[in-house]
Design a protein around this motif. Structure first.
Motif, short mmCIF file in Angstrom:
data_model
loop_
_atom_site.label_atom_id
_atom_site.label_comp_id
_atom_site.label_asym_id
_atom_site.label_seq_id
_atom_site.Cartn_x
_atom_site.Cartn_y
_atom_site.Cartn_z
N VAL A 174 38.26 21.47 -107.00
CA VAL A 174 39.73 21.45 -107.02
C VAL A 174 40.23 22.42 -108.08
CG1 VAL A 174 39.80 19.47 -108.64
CG2 VAL A 174 41.78 19.96 -107.21
N ARG A 175 41.28 23.17 -107.77
CA ARG A 175 41.86 24.04 -108.80
C ARG A 175 43.32 24.36 -108.55
NH1 ARG A 175 39.28 30.04 -108.76
NH2 ARG A 175 37.37 28.82 -108.80
N LYS A 176 43.97 24.72 -109.65
CA LYS A 176 45.36 25.16 -109.59
C LYS A 176 45.37 26.67 -109.53
CE LYS A 176 49.63 25.09 -112.14
NZ LYS A 176 50.47 24.36 -113.06
N ILE A 177 46.17 27.23 -108.63
CA ILE A 177 46.28 28.68 -108.51
C ILE A 177 47.59 29.10 -109.18
CG2 ILE A 177 46.39 30.63 -106.89
CD1 ILE A 177 43.81 29.03 -106.50
N PRO A 178 47.50 29.89 -110.23
CA PRO A 178 48.75 30.29 -110.90
C PRO A 178 49.59 31.19 -109.99
CG PRO A 178 46.80 31.20 -112.02
CD PRO A 178 46.31 30.50 -110.79
N PRO A 179 50.93 31.09 -110.06
CA PRO A 179 51.76 31.92 -109.20
C PRO A 179 51.57 33.40 -109.54
CG PRO A 179 53.11 30.73 -110.81
CD PRO A 179 51.70 30.26 -110.99
N SER A 180 51.45 34.25 -108.50
CA SER A 180 51.22 35.67 -108.77
C SER A 180 52.54 36.39 -109.05
CB SER A 180 50.48 36.32 -107.60
OG SER A 180 51.01 35.88 -106.39
N HIS A 181 53.60 35.98 -108.37
CA HIS A 181 54.91 36.60 -108.59
C HIS A 181 55.94 35.51 -108.76
CE1 HIS A 181 53.06 40.31 -107.29
NE2 HIS A 181 52.65 39.69 -106.20
N PRO A 182 56.05 34.95 -109.97
CA PRO A 182 56.98 33.83 -110.13
C PRO A 182 58.43 34.30 -109.88
CG PRO A 182 55.65 34.21 -112.12
CD PRO A 182 55.47 35.39 -111.22
N ALA A 183 58.87 34.15 -108.64
CA ALA A 183 60.21 34.61 -108.28
C ALA A 183 60.92 33.52 -107.51
CB ALA A 183 60.12 35.87 -107.43
N ASN A 184 62.18 33.73 -107.22
CA ASN A 184 62.95 32.74 -106.45
C ASN A 184 62.31 32.48 -105.09
OD1 ASN A 184 64.80 32.29 -108.36
ND2 ASN A 184 66.46 33.47 -107.41
N GLY A 185 62.25 31.23 -104.71
CA GLY A 185 61.73 30.90 -103.39
C GLY A 185 60.22 30.73 -103.38
N GLU A 186 59.55 31.22 -104.41
CA GLU A 186 58.10 31.05 -104.42
C GLU A 186 57.76 29.62 -104.84
OE1 GLU A 186 54.06 32.75 -106.45
OE2 GLU A 186 55.82 34.04 -106.48
N ALA A 187 56.62 29.18 -104.40
CA ALA A 187 56.21 27.81 -104.72
C ALA A 187 56.16 27.60 -106.22
CB ALA A 187 54.84 27.54 -104.11
N TYR A 188 56.49 26.40 -106.61
CA TYR A 188 56.44 26.00 -108.01
C TYR A 188 54.99 26.05 -108.49
CZ TYR A 188 57.79 23.08 -111.99
OH TYR A 188 58.04 22.60 -113.24
N ASP A 189 54.10 25.56 -107.66
CA ASP A 189 52.67 25.67 -107.97
C ASP A 189 51.84 25.50 -106.70
OD1 ASP A 189 52.85 23.00 -107.43
OD2 ASP A 189 52.20 22.32 -109.39
N THR A 190 50.60 25.94 -106.76
CA THR A 190 49.68 25.84 -105.62
C THR A 190 48.38 25.20 -106.09
OG1 THR A 190 50.60 27.86 -104.66
CG2 THR A 190 48.43 27.21 -103.88
N TRP A 191 47.88 24.28 -105.29
CA TRP A 191 46.58 23.65 -105.59
C TRP A 191 45.69 23.75 -104.35
CZ3 TRP A 191 44.81 20.96 -110.02
CH2 TRP A 191 45.72 20.92 -111.07
N ILE A 192 44.40 23.89 -104.60
CA ILE A 192 43.45 23.93 -103.48
C ILE A 192 42.26 23.02 -103.76
CG2 ILE A 192 42.36 26.05 -104.42
CD1 ILE A 192 41.67 26.83 -101.50
N VAL A 193 41.80 22.36 -102.70
CA VAL A 193 40.51 21.67 -102.76
C VAL A 193 39.65 22.35 -101.69
CG1 VAL A 193 39.23 19.51 -102.47
CG2 VAL A 193 41.56 19.47 -103.40
N CYS A 194 38.44 22.70 -102.07
CA CYS A 194 37.55 23.36 -101.13
C CYS A 194 36.24 22.56 -101.07
CB CYS A 194 37.31 24.78 -101.66
SG CYS A 194 36.56 25.84 -100.46
N ASN A 195 35.83 22.22 -99.86
CA ASN A 195 34.58 21.48 -99.64
C ASN A 195 33.63 22.34 -98.82
OD1 ASN A 195 35.88 19.30 -100.82
ND2 ASN A 195 36.23 18.21 -98.89
N GLN A 196 32.38 22.42 -99.26
CA GLN A 196 31.43 23.27 -98.53
C GLN A 196 30.04 22.66 -98.58
OE1 GLN A 196 31.30 26.75 -97.10
NE2 GLN A 196 29.23 26.01 -96.77
N SER A 197 29.38 22.61 -97.43
CA SER A 197 28.03 22.05 -97.37
C SER A 197 27.09 22.79 -98.30
CB SER A 197 27.49 22.14 -95.95
OG SER A 197 28.11 21.17 -95.16
#
Ligand code: 6CM
Length: 258
Positions: free
Chosen positions: A142-165
């Motif tokens: 699990v990790r938080k992805i920092p915003p690349s272009h903190p501008a209007n309309g962009e997501a406040y934050d992004t999180w991803i969980v990745c599962n792999q065999s």
């Protein structure tokens, strides 16, 4: 029993090393970023076929077979109010609450804790008649992805969980099950909607979280295509609906975790 005790001791003694020093790290890093890009691609273009829709939830699949086995890639999008991307991702990743929402599993073992954000799971899934029972051994990050272009309309934050065999020395390999091969990602973005005035407090009514769930599961052995597709058609919408409702209800009375 002895195996479980050894595992317990190992977990207690496990140093919380940063994941970056683990041999799996380059793979985790690469796949997580790849999956993020894949999740963010749209479903336009005609390759994705809508197979389930309910409210904001839409599920698409691509019919694909490999060596006669159904491996249909799945992509689902959803929007929910009242919980953040962090809260969604945390509940998807955490072993503590898995049985509260994932009704496809019969047993779950934490085989290893690589770091505070990466765990290796062994899961026994419910048997689907008339096929052999399946299990899955995978890392989950699990990790938080920092915003690349903190501008209007962009997501406040992004999180991803990745599962792999993956493989692990503590795999009991008792051969009672067929091992599936899975790649799953769960991506969430929080939007402040409706927006708040400067200095105004953000409440749960201002939280809108957009979710994308992608999976590719190779059943690993014989399973009739029609049965598998029917199970997926029923189980995936059930899972995403149940999961998002569960997190919403659980977080309702708690302070917002961004
Ligand atoms: O992504 C989901 N759950 C995660 C945590 O458990 C993880 C698990 C993926 C399992 C992938 C499916 C394995 C196939 C097993 C057979 C299907 C059993 C259904 C039986 C129901 C009676 O990424 C949510 C997974 C939702 C699966 C439908």
């Amino acid at each position: 029993e002895e195996f479980r005790e050894r595992l317990r001791q190992k977990q207690l003694a496990a140093p919380r090393k940063p994941a970056a020093t683990h041999p799996l790290w380059p793979q985790i890093e690469k796949l997580t970023m790849e999956q993020l890009g894949y999740a963010q691609q749209g479903v336009e273009g005609g390759v994705w076929q809508l197979f389930a829709e309910e409210g904001e939830m839409k599920m698409y699949r691509r019919e694909l077979e490999e060596d006669g086995l159904v491996v249909d890639p799945l992509k689902a999008v959803h929007q929910v109010r009242g919980a953040t991307a962090h809260e969604m991702a945390h509940h998807f990743w955490s072993p503590d609450v898995r049985f509260e929402w994932d009704t496809s599993i019969e047993q779950m073992t934490v085989l290893d804790r690589i770091s505070s954000d990466t765990i290796i799971f062994l899961q026994l899934h419910k048997r689907v008649w008339p096929t052999a029972q399946r299990d899955a051994l995978f890392w989950s990050h699990v990790r938080k992805i920092p915003p690349s272009h903190p501008a209007n309309g962009e997501a406040y934050d992004t999180w991803i969980v990745c599962n792999q065999s993956t493989e692990h020395p503590d795999d009991p390999k008792d051969g009672k099950c067929v091992r599936v091969d899975l790649t799953v990602c769960f991506v969430c973005q929080t939007f402040i909607d409706p927006p708040v005035q400067e200095g105004e407090e953000i409440t749960r009514d201002n939280l809108l979280t957009k979710i994308t769930y992608c999976s590719v599961v190779n059943p690993g052995g014989w399973a009739p295509a029609s049965v598998l597709r029917a199970v997926y058609k029923r189980e995936y919408p059930k899972f995403l609906k149940r999961f998002t409702q569960y997190v919403g209800e659980k977080c309702e009375s708690q302070p917002i975790a961004f």
